[in-house]
Scaffold this motif. Structure first.
Motif, PDB file in Angstrom:
ATOM      1  N   ASP A 101       0.915  -1.165  -0.100  1.00  0.00           N
ATOM      2  CA  ASP A 101       0.118  -0.042  -0.108  1.00  0.00           C
ATOM      3  C   ASP A 101       0.927   1.215   0.007  1.00  0.00           C
ATOM      4  O   ASP A 101       1.973   1.199   0.318  1.00  0.00           O
ATOM      5  N   LEU A 102       0.279   2.333  -0.621  1.00  0.00           N
ATOM      6  CA  LEU A 102       1.060   3.650  -0.718  1.00  0.00           C
ATOM      7  C   LEU A 102       0.298   4.667   0.005  1.00  0.00           C
ATOM      8  O   LEU A 102      -0.947   4.706  -0.322  1.00  0.00           O
ATOM      9  N   LEU A 103       0.905   5.562   0.686  1.00  0.00           N
ATOM     10  CA  LEU A 103       0.189   6.528   1.372  1.00  0.00           C
ATOM     11  C   LEU A 103       1.274   7.735   1.441  1.00  0.00           C
ATOM     12  O   LEU A 103       2.472   7.682   2.066  1.00  0.00           O
ATOM     13  N   GLY A 104       1.292   8.679   0.180  1.00  0.00           N
ATOM     14  CA  GLY A 104       2.291   9.822   0.528  1.00  0.00           C
ATOM     15  C   GLY A 104       3.485   9.395  -0.189  1.00  0.00           C
ATOM     16  O   GLY A 104       3.728   8.448  -1.181  1.00  0.00           O
ATOM     17  N   HIS A 105       4.582   9.519   0.617  1.00  0.00           N
ATOM     18  CA  HIS A 105       5.903   9.043   0.165  1.00  0.00           C
ATOM     19  C   HIS A 105       6.207   7.730   1.178  1.00  0.00           C
ATOM     20  O   HIS A 105       7.328   7.428   1.163  1.00  0.00           O
TER      21      HIS A 105
END
Length: 103
Positions: free
Chosen positions: A92-96
């Motif tokens: 999963d990706l959140l921001g950087h």
């Protein structure tokens, strides 16, 4: 195939939410890859070869990932972690930040 990096089946594919030219994949072989497609747009390889798609709001966008000719030899791949001994099942990706998990 045109693009190859993983040696085992891919578990998940995620587009970066703010930079859709970047894709992240994880595999059953314990690999986590970053696919950087930024150079597809900047190379000029796509003015005639990029494929347009229609969004749900009916606006037209151009995605470099939809054209095999535009993608060929223009995608940088980077293995983000040393190969894990067990499969990586999810990411999963959140921001950087990138979070991944496995068995």
């Amino acid at each position: 195939t045109l693009l190859s990096a993983h040696k085992a089946p891919i578990s998940e594919v995620k587009f970066h939410p703010d930079q859709p030219d970047h894709i992240f994949t994880c595999s059953q072989g314990g690999e986590l890859w970053h696919w950087n497609g930024s150079s597809i747009r900047s190379s000029g390889a796509g003015s005639g070869t990029l494929v347009s798609s229609i969004n749900m709001d009916m606006s037209t966008t151009t995605s470099p990932w939809l054209s095999s000719e535009a993608v060929k030899h223009k995608v940088e791949t980077t293995n983000l972690v040393s190969q894990q001994p067990l499969p990586i099942n999810s990411l999963d990706l959140l921001g950087h930040s990138l979070l991944f998990g496995g068995d």
